[in-house]
Design a protein around this motif. Structure first.
Motif, short mmCIF file in Angstrom:
data_model
loop_
_atom_site.label_atom_id
_atom_site.label_comp_id
_atom_site.label_asym_id
_atom_site.label_seq_id
_atom_site.Cartn_x
_atom_site.Cartn_y
_atom_site.Cartn_z
N SER A 191 0.81 -1.21 0.00
CA SER A 191 0.00 0.00 0.00
C SER A 191 0.85 1.27 0.00
O SER A 191 0.33 2.35 -0.29
CB SER A 191 -0.94 0.01 1.23
OG SER A 191 -0.17 -0.05 2.43
N ALA A 219 -12.00 -3.79 -7.78
CA ALA A 219 -11.61 -2.89 -6.69
C ALA A 219 -10.12 -3.01 -6.40
O ALA A 219 -9.44 -2.01 -6.17
CB ALA A 219 -12.42 -3.21 -5.43
N ASN A 220 -9.62 -4.23 -6.45
CA ASN A 220 -8.21 -4.49 -6.17
C ASN A 220 -7.46 -4.83 -7.45
O ASN A 220 -8.07 -5.07 -8.50
CB ASN A 220 -8.08 -5.63 -5.16
CG ASN A 220 -8.74 -5.30 -3.83
OD1 ASN A 220 -8.31 -4.40 -3.13
ND2 ASN A 220 -9.81 -6.02 -3.49
N LEU A 237 -9.06 0.82 -5.98
CA LEU A 237 -8.63 1.18 -4.63
C LEU A 237 -7.34 1.99 -4.63
O LEU A 237 -7.03 2.69 -3.66
CB LEU A 237 -8.45 -0.10 -3.81
CG LEU A 237 -8.29 0.05 -2.29
CD1 LEU A 237 -9.48 0.78 -1.69
CD2 LEU A 237 -8.13 -1.31 -1.65
N ASN A 238 -6.59 1.94 -5.71
CA ASN A 238 -5.33 2.67 -5.78
C ASN A 238 -5.52 4.14 -6.13
O ASN A 238 -4.55 4.91 -6.11
CB ASN A 238 -4.40 2.01 -6.81
CG ASN A 238 -3.98 0.62 -6.39
OD1 ASN A 238 -3.49 0.44 -5.29
ND2 ASN A 238 -4.21 -0.36 -7.24
N GLY A 243 -12.02 4.73 -1.35
CA GLY A 243 -11.81 3.76 -0.28
C GLY A 243 -12.31 2.38 -0.66
O GLY A 243 -12.91 2.18 -1.72
N GLN A 244 -12.08 1.41 0.24
CA GLN A 244 -12.46 0.03 -0.04
C GLN A 244 -13.95 -0.13 -0.25
O GLN A 244 -14.40 -0.84 -1.16
CB GLN A 244 -11.98 -0.88 1.10
CG GLN A 244 -12.18 -2.36 0.84
CD GLN A 244 -11.20 -2.93 -0.17
OE1 GLN A 244 -10.00 -2.92 0.05
NE2 GLN A 244 -11.71 -3.41 -1.29
N ALA A 247 -14.93 1.38 -3.62
CA ALA A 247 -14.41 0.53 -4.70
C ALA A 247 -15.22 -0.75 -4.83
O ALA A 247 -15.54 -1.20 -5.95
CB ALA A 247 -12.94 0.21 -4.45
N ASN A 248 -15.59 -1.34 -3.71
CA ASN A 248 -16.39 -2.57 -3.73
C ASN A 248 -17.79 -2.32 -4.28
O ASN A 248 -18.34 -3.15 -5.01
CB ASN A 248 -16.50 -3.16 -2.32
CG ASN A 248 -15.19 -3.79 -1.86
OD1 ASN A 248 -14.30 -4.06 -2.66
ND2 ASN A 248 -15.07 -4.00 -0.56
N GLU A 251 -17.47 -2.02 -8.05
CA GLU A 251 -17.24 -3.34 -8.65
C GLU A 251 -18.51 -4.18 -8.59
O GLU A 251 -18.86 -4.88 -9.55
CB GLU A 251 -16.11 -4.07 -7.94
CG GLU A 251 -15.84 -5.45 -8.54
CD GLU A 251 -14.73 -6.21 -7.82
OE1 GLU A 251 -14.50 -7.38 -8.18
OE2 GLU A 251 -14.09 -5.64 -6.91
#
Length: 311
Positions: A191, A219-220, A237-238, A243-244, A247-248, A251
């Motif tokens: 990270s 997301a990842n 997420l990058n 945020g997670q 992003a989720n 997706e």
């Protein structure tokens, strides 16, 4: 039949010597690369030595240059034959204390503890060591005192150094022969922004392609296919500000056909004006495939030419 022995793969040691160590445990800093460039390890034993010498005390004492000189001369030491007479490992310190100074195991244990912290026994241990050396060698008192000083400044445990070097060698094997999977795992578990930049640059320079994040991706980070070839793609997420959870949500609501479809399908918290601006700026809402690929190509070109300082 073909038989492969990782310990004898010269190409792996060549990569260590060349400083191609981004992402390699214990060897991915500028200091470690400097040690490798000087010693140029040709086998696992020398890689173990490189790991042990990349420590504050050996660097301060100039042991690297001394080791190189002894190796070039083919010097053989009485108590450190495998390191050309240069005491590098804690196990060698113990051997010198036992066999040259004739200290008891109890006193040797105290000497080893003194490597980590000074104690009231230091002066007594030094006197015992010096007296033992004088009785069992032709060294002068000054030489014996200097030897004790060097031995007790700091040395690394060979067991640890061997374990670290073997892990690094195995990682280099994966980096060389399974580079896509290696860099995927590396980036998926990193990270730190600066380290990611270093690793991405190294990945592109090794011939890999990295695609930018996209709302129709994940997301990842992921491995995906592009024109029949496997490539890396950065996850949403990058993107700074994503945020997670966001992003989720993005997706989980795909696939999107265009910008309007994205805004219609995505929950409001994942499609606010601020989030949409971040996605726009990153090209993650580019639904023209050719434009998206063109942007990714420019991104990879930037990574290829970028010079990132060591951390």
């Amino acid at each position: 039949s073909f038989s492969y022995n990782i310990l004898e793969d010269a190409s792996l040691y060549d990569k260590f010597c060349a400083g191609d160590t981004a992402g390699i445990f214990q060897f991915d800093t500028g200091g470690a690369r400097n040690v490798l460039s000087k010693i140029r390890p040709a086998n696992v034993q020398e890689l173990i030595i490189c790991n042990a010498l990349n420590r504050p005390a050996p660097l301060k004492l100039g042991i690297i240059d001394e080791f190189i000189a002894h190796r070039s001369a083919g010097h053989e030491g009485l108590f450190a034959k495998d390191t050309y007479g240069i005491v590098i490992f804690q196990e060698q310190v113990m051997k010198v204390c036992l066999e040259l100074a004739k200290l008891s195991w109890e006193d040797v244990d105290k000497v080893m503890k003194s490597l980590r912290a000074s104690s009231d026994d230091d002066n007594l241990l030094e006197r015992k060591f010096v007296n033992g050396v004088l009785s069992n060698s032709s060294m002068s008192a000054e030489e014996a005192k200097e030897l004790y000083r060097k031995l007790t400044l700091y040395s690394f445990n060979k067991g640890h150094s061997a374990g670290y070097a073997l892990l690094a060698l195995y990682q280099m094997h994966l980096k060389t022969y399974y580079s896509l999977e290696f860099y995927y795992a590396l980036l998926a578990n990193e990270s730190n922004e600066l380290k990611r930049e270093v690793y991405k640059s190294a990945a592109v320079k090794s011939g890999l392609v990295i695609l930018l994040p996209h709302v129709n991706a994940t997301a990842n980070d992921r491995i995906t296919s592009l024109d029949g070839s496997l490539v890396l793609q950065e996850g949403l997420l990058n993107l700074k500000g994503i945020g997670q959870v966001t992003a989720n949500l993005i997706e989980g609501s795909k696939a999107y056909y265009d910008r309007a479809d994205f805004l219609a399908k995505t929950p409001k918290r994942a499609s606010s004006a601020g989030i949409v601006q971040i996605l726009d700026d990153a090209g993650a809402l580019e639904f023209n495939f050719e434009k998206f690929i063109s942007r990714s190509v420019k991104y990879c070109s930037g990574l290829y030419s970028r010079k990132v300082a060591d951390w």
